[in-house]
Design a protein around this motif. Structure first.
Motif, PDB file in Angstrom:
ATOM      1  N   SER A 194      -4.297  -2.867   3.624  1.00 26.67           N
ATOM      2  CA  SER A 194      -4.540  -2.756   5.071  1.00 26.67           C
ATOM      3  C   SER A 194      -3.775  -3.809   5.855  1.00 26.67           C
ATOM      4  CB  SER A 194      -6.041  -2.882   5.352  1.00 26.67           C
ATOM      5  OG  SER A 194      -6.761  -1.855   4.733  1.00 26.67           O
ATOM      6  N   GLU A 195      -3.813  -5.057   5.380  1.00 18.52           N
ATOM      7  CA  GLU A 195      -3.123  -6.137   6.082  1.00 18.52           C
ATOM      8  C   GLU A 195      -1.606  -5.907   6.106  1.00 18.52           C
ATOM      9  OE1 GLU A 195      -5.463  -6.392   3.713  1.00 18.52           O
ATOM     10  OE2 GLU A 195      -6.251  -8.423   3.578  1.00 18.52           O
ATOM     11  N   VAL A 196      -1.061  -5.482   4.969  1.00 22.00           N
ATOM     12  CA  VAL A 196       0.384  -5.288   4.888  1.00 22.00           C
ATOM     13  C   VAL A 196       0.825  -4.071   5.703  1.00 22.00           C
ATOM     14  CG1 VAL A 196       2.324  -4.897   3.330  1.00 22.00           C
ATOM     15  CG2 VAL A 196       0.504  -6.449   2.666  1.00 22.00           C
ATOM     16  N   MET A 197      -0.021  -3.041   5.770  1.00 25.01           N
ATOM     17  CA  MET A 197       0.303  -1.894   6.619  1.00 25.01           C
ATOM     18  C   MET A 197       0.362  -2.319   8.087  1.00 25.01           C
ATOM     19  SD  MET A 197       0.908   0.921   4.983  1.00 25.01           S
ATOM     20  CE  MET A 197       1.784  -0.194   3.888  1.00 25.01           C
ATOM     21  N   MET A 205       0.229   2.447  -0.909  1.00 28.07           N
ATOM     22  CA  MET A 205       1.158   2.061  -1.973  1.00 28.07           C
ATOM     23  C   MET A 205       2.477   2.830  -1.836  1.00 28.07           C
ATOM     24  SD  MET A 205      -0.353  -0.155  -4.160  1.00 28.07           S
ATOM     25  CE  MET A 205       0.033   0.113  -5.897  1.00 28.07           C
ATOM     26  N   GLN A 206       2.394   4.105  -1.508  1.00 28.40           N
ATOM     27  CA  GLN A 206       3.598   4.914  -1.356  1.00 28.40           C
ATOM     28  C   GLN A 206       4.419   4.457  -0.148  1.00 28.40           C
ATOM     29  OE1 GLN A 206       1.858   8.801  -1.114  1.00 28.40           O
ATOM     30  NE2 GLN A 206       1.356   8.876  -3.293  1.00 28.40           N
ATOM     31  N   THR A 207       3.728   4.127   0.945  1.00 30.22           N
ATOM     32  CA  THR A 207       4.420   3.633   2.133  1.00 30.22           C
ATOM     33  C   THR A 207       5.143   2.328   1.833  1.00 30.22           C
ATOM     34  OG1 THR A 207       2.772   4.656   3.594  1.00 30.22           O
ATOM     35  CG2 THR A 207       4.111   2.880   4.520  1.00 30.22           C
ATOM     36  N   LEU A 208       4.481   1.443   1.100  1.00 34.80           N
ATOM     37  CA  LEU A 208       5.098   0.171   0.728  1.00 34.80           C
ATOM     38  C   LEU A 208       6.311   0.389  -0.168  1.00 34.80           C
ATOM     39  CD1 LEU A 208       2.161  -2.325   0.031  1.00 34.80           C
ATOM     40  CD2 LEU A 208       3.888  -2.425   1.826  1.00 34.80           C
ATOM     41  N   ALA A 209       6.210   1.351  -1.078  1.00 34.90           N
ATOM     42  CA  ALA A 209       7.329   1.646  -1.975  1.00 34.90           C
ATOM     43  C   ALA A 209       8.550   2.109  -1.179  1.00 34.90           C
ATOM     44  CB  ALA A 209       6.919   2.710  -2.988  1.00 34.90           C
ATOM     45  N   VAL A 210       8.321   2.937  -0.164  1.00 30.98           N
ATOM     46  CA  VAL A 210       9.418   3.416   0.682  1.00 30.98           C
ATOM     47  C   VAL A 210      10.081   2.250   1.419  1.00 30.98           C
ATOM     48  CG1 VAL A 210       9.998   4.808   2.713  1.00 30.98           C
ATOM     49  CG2 VAL A 210       8.455   5.728   0.973  1.00 30.98           C
TER      50      VAL A 210
END
Length: 222
Positions: A123-126, A74-79
Protein backbone atom coordinates in the motif's frame (compact mmCIF):
# COMPACT_ATOMS: atom_id res chain seq x y z
CA UNK A 1 3.92 -16.35 -7.78
CA UNK A 2 7.65 -15.47 -7.54
CA UNK A 3 8.32 -17.03 -10.94
CA UNK A 4 5.40 -15.08 -12.44
CA UNK A 5 6.76 -11.81 -11.05
CA UNK A 6 10.27 -12.57 -12.33
CA UNK A 7 8.89 -13.37 -15.77
CA UNK A 8 6.84 -10.17 -15.73
CA UNK A 9 9.96 -8.11 -14.94
CA UNK A 10 11.93 -9.76 -17.75
CA UNK A 11 9.09 -9.33 -20.24
CA UNK A 12 8.70 -5.74 -19.06
CA UNK A 13 12.35 -4.86 -19.69
CA UNK A 14 12.13 -6.37 -23.17
CA UNK A 15 8.85 -4.56 -23.86
CA UNK A 16 10.11 -1.12 -22.76
CA UNK A 17 13.28 -1.59 -24.81
CA UNK A 18 11.26 -2.67 -27.84
CA UNK A 19 8.98 0.33 -27.37
CA UNK A 20 11.99 2.64 -27.40
CA UNK A 21 13.41 1.04 -30.57
CA UNK A 22 10.04 1.35 -32.33
CA UNK A 23 9.73 4.98 -31.24
CA UNK A 24 13.17 5.71 -32.68
CA UNK A 25 12.05 4.25 -35.99
CA UNK A 26 8.77 6.18 -35.93
CA UNK A 27 10.57 9.48 -35.23
CA UNK A 28 14.00 9.08 -36.91
CA UNK A 29 14.61 12.83 -36.92
CA UNK A 30 13.97 13.22 -33.20
CA UNK A 31 16.65 12.99 -30.53
CA UNK A 32 17.47 10.05 -28.29
CA UNK A 33 16.03 11.97 -25.33
CA UNK A 34 12.78 12.72 -27.19
CA UNK A 35 12.13 9.04 -27.93
CA UNK A 36 12.99 7.97 -24.40
CA UNK A 37 10.61 10.57 -22.99
CA UNK A 38 7.78 9.20 -25.14
CA UNK A 39 8.34 5.78 -23.56
CA UNK A 40 8.64 7.38 -20.10
CA UNK A 41 5.33 9.16 -20.58
CA UNK A 42 3.64 5.86 -21.42
CA UNK A 43 5.08 4.29 -18.27
CA UNK A 44 4.06 7.22 -16.06
CA UNK A 45 0.48 7.07 -17.34
CA UNK A 46 0.35 3.30 -16.94
CA UNK A 47 1.88 3.46 -13.44
CA UNK A 48 -0.70 6.00 -12.24
CA UNK A 49 -3.56 3.90 -13.64
CA UNK A 50 -2.30 0.59 -12.23
CA UNK A 51 -1.43 2.03 -8.81
CA UNK A 52 -4.88 3.67 -8.63
CA UNK A 53 -6.56 0.34 -9.44
CA UNK A 54 -4.55 -1.40 -6.72
CA UNK A 55 -5.61 0.92 -3.88
CA UNK A 56 -7.51 -1.11 -1.27
CA UNK A 57 -9.08 1.76 0.67
CA UNK A 58 -9.47 5.22 -0.93
CA UNK A 59 -10.29 6.79 2.45
CA UNK A 60 -6.66 5.97 3.31
CA UNK A 61 -4.73 5.18 0.08
CA UNK A 62 -1.58 4.13 1.98
CA UNK A 63 -3.52 1.72 4.22
CA UNK A 64 -3.23 -0.91 5.51
CA UNK A 65 0.29 -0.02 6.61
CA UNK A 66 3.07 -2.64 6.58
CA UNK A 67 0.61 -5.20 5.27
CA UNK A 68 1.06 -8.06 2.82
CA UNK A 69 1.13 -6.82 -0.78
CA UNK A 70 -1.77 -7.96 -2.93
CA UNK A 71 -1.14 -9.79 -6.23
CA UNK A 72 -2.25 -6.70 -8.14
CA UNK A 73 0.22 -4.54 -6.22
CA UNK A 74 3.03 -7.01 -6.86
CA UNK A 75 2.27 -7.01 -10.58
CA UNK A 76 2.19 -3.21 -10.71
CA UNK A 77 5.55 -3.05 -8.96
CA UNK A 78 7.00 -5.59 -11.39
CA UNK A 79 5.92 -3.42 -14.33
CA UNK A 80 7.48 -0.28 -12.82
CA UNK A 81 10.61 -2.15 -11.71
CA UNK A 82 11.15 -3.34 -15.28
CA UNK A 83 10.78 0.25 -16.52
CA UNK A 84 13.25 1.60 -13.94
CA UNK A 85 15.79 -1.02 -15.00
CA UNK A 86 15.29 -0.18 -18.67
CA UNK A 87 15.46 3.58 -18.11
CA UNK A 88 18.58 3.38 -15.94
CA UNK A 89 20.45 1.56 -18.70
CA UNK A 90 18.90 3.60 -21.51
CA UNK A 91 19.79 6.87 -19.78
CA UNK A 92 23.45 5.85 -19.59
CA UNK A 93 23.61 5.95 -23.41
CA UNK A 94 22.20 9.47 -23.60
CA UNK A 95 24.53 12.45 -23.90
CA UNK A 96 22.48 14.25 -21.23
CA UNK A 97 23.40 11.96 -18.31
CA UNK A 98 21.74 12.97 -15.03
CA UNK A 99 23.34 11.83 -11.76
CA UNK A 100 20.36 12.75 -9.57
CA UNK A 101 17.97 10.91 -11.90
CA UNK A 102 20.21 7.83 -11.82
CA UNK A 103 20.23 7.93 -8.01
CA UNK A 104 16.43 8.16 -8.05
CA UNK A 105 16.24 5.12 -10.31
CA UNK A 106 18.68 3.10 -8.19
CA UNK A 107 16.74 3.89 -5.01
CA UNK A 108 13.48 2.93 -6.71
CA UNK A 109 14.94 -0.33 -8.05
CA UNK A 110 16.24 -1.33 -4.60
CA UNK A 111 12.96 -0.34 -2.95
CA UNK A 112 10.71 -2.08 -5.46
CA UNK A 113 12.91 -5.15 -5.36
CA UNK A 114 12.74 -5.22 -1.57
CA UNK A 115 8.96 -5.00 -1.59
CA UNK A 116 8.75 -7.84 -4.10
CA UNK A 117 11.18 -9.90 -2.00
CA UNK A 118 9.43 -9.26 1.33
CA UNK A 119 5.93 -9.28 -0.13
CA UNK A 120 4.99 -6.42 2.21
CA UNK A 121 4.42 -2.64 2.20
CA UNK A 122 2.37 -2.80 -0.99
CA UNK A 123 0.00 0.00 0.00
CA UNK A 124 2.74 2.47 0.93
CA UNK A 125 4.75 1.79 -2.23
CA UNK A 126 1.65 2.07 -4.43
CA UNK A 127 0.99 5.48 -2.89
CA UNK A 128 4.65 6.43 -3.45
CA UNK A 129 4.46 5.27 -7.07
CA UNK A 130 1.33 7.35 -7.66
CA UNK A 131 2.87 10.44 -6.04
CA UNK A 132 6.14 10.19 -7.96
CA UNK A 133 4.64 9.45 -11.37
CA UNK A 134 1.63 11.81 -11.39
CA UNK A 135 3.87 14.75 -12.33
CA UNK A 136 6.03 12.84 -14.83
CA UNK A 137 3.79 13.38 -17.91
CA UNK A 138 4.01 17.15 -17.35
CA UNK A 139 7.79 16.89 -16.91
CA UNK A 140 8.18 15.09 -20.22
CA UNK A 141 5.62 17.29 -21.99
CA UNK A 142 7.63 20.45 -21.33
CA UNK A 143 10.75 18.85 -22.82
CA UNK A 144 8.90 17.36 -25.80
CA UNK A 145 7.39 20.76 -26.57
CA UNK A 146 10.84 22.33 -26.67
CA UNK A 147 12.05 19.87 -29.29
CA UNK A 148 8.85 20.33 -31.29
CA UNK A 149 9.63 24.03 -31.59
CA UNK A 150 7.55 25.49 -28.75
CA UNK A 151 10.41 26.65 -26.54
CA UNK A 152 9.72 29.99 -24.78
CA UNK A 153 6.06 29.99 -25.88
CA UNK A 154 2.96 30.42 -23.72
CA UNK A 155 2.18 26.72 -24.19
CA UNK A 156 5.59 25.72 -22.86
CA UNK A 157 5.20 28.11 -19.92
CA UNK A 158 1.83 26.53 -19.04
CA UNK A 159 3.46 23.09 -19.12
CA UNK A 160 6.24 24.35 -16.84
CA UNK A 161 3.78 25.79 -14.32
CA UNK A 162 1.54 22.71 -14.37
CA UNK A 163 4.55 20.49 -13.75
CA UNK A 164 5.75 22.68 -10.88
CA UNK A 165 2.31 22.74 -9.22
CA UNK A 166 1.62 19.00 -9.57
CA UNK A 167 5.16 18.10 -8.46
CA UNK A 168 4.91 20.36 -5.41
CA UNK A 169 1.53 19.00 -4.34
CA UNK A 170 2.60 15.40 -4.84
CA UNK A 171 6.17 15.29 -3.61
CA UNK A 172 6.36 18.17 -1.14
CA UNK A 173 2.86 18.01 0.40
CA UNK A 174 1.80 14.35 0.19
CA UNK A 175 5.35 12.99 0.03
CA UNK A 176 6.54 13.99 3.52
CA UNK A 177 3.36 12.57 5.09
CA UNK A 178 3.80 9.28 3.24
CA UNK A 179 7.46 9.13 4.31
CA UNK A 180 6.39 9.74 7.92
CA UNK A 181 3.79 6.95 8.02
CA UNK A 182 6.21 4.59 6.25
CA UNK A 183 8.86 5.29 8.88
CA UNK A 184 6.34 4.98 11.73
CA UNK A 185 5.01 1.58 10.62
CA UNK A 186 6.84 -1.70 11.20
CA UNK A 187 8.39 -1.81 7.75
CA UNK A 188 11.78 -3.36 6.86
CA UNK A 189 14.76 -1.02 7.16
CA UNK A 190 15.40 -0.96 3.41
CA UNK A 191 11.84 0.30 2.78
CA UNK A 192 12.27 3.06 5.34
CA UNK A 193 15.63 3.99 3.78
CA UNK A 194 13.95 4.17 0.36
CA UNK A 195 11.25 6.50 1.72
CA UNK A 196 13.84 8.88 3.18
CA UNK A 197 16.04 8.76 0.07
CA UNK A 198 13.17 9.46 -2.32
CA UNK A 199 12.05 12.41 -0.19
CA UNK A 200 15.57 13.86 -0.18
CA UNK A 201 15.80 13.54 -3.96
CA UNK A 202 12.36 15.14 -4.28
CA UNK A 203 13.44 18.06 -2.08
CA UNK A 204 16.52 18.60 -4.26
CA UNK A 205 14.40 18.54 -7.42
CA UNK A 206 11.90 20.92 -5.79
CA UNK A 207 14.73 23.40 -5.25
CA UNK A 208 15.74 23.13 -8.91
CA UNK A 209 12.14 23.48 -10.10
CA UNK A 210 11.58 26.62 -8.04
CA UNK A 211 14.71 28.12 -9.60
CA UNK A 212 13.42 27.19 -13.05
CA UNK A 213 10.01 28.75 -12.44
CA UNK A 214 11.58 31.93 -11.06
CA UNK A 215 13.85 32.18 -14.11
CA UNK A 216 10.99 31.59 -16.57
CA UNK A 217 8.68 34.14 -14.93
CA UNK A 218 11.47 36.73 -14.61
CA UNK A 219 12.44 36.21 -18.24
CA UNK A 220 8.82 36.55 -19.37
CA UNK A 221 8.12 39.75 -17.39
CA UNK A 222 11.36 41.38 -18.52
Amino acid sequence: MEDDITNLVVVGVISWTTGFVLTRRMFPKRSFDFCNRVVSTIHATLAVILSSLSVQDWSCPACPLASKASPKQMQTLAVSLSYMMYDLVCGSFDKRFSLDNSIHHLVSIVGFGAVLAYGRCGSEVMAALWITEISSPFLHLRELLKELGYRDTDLNLVADILFAVVFTMGRMVCGPYLAYVTLSASNPFVIKAMAVSLQLVSAFWFYKIMRMVKYKLTKRTS
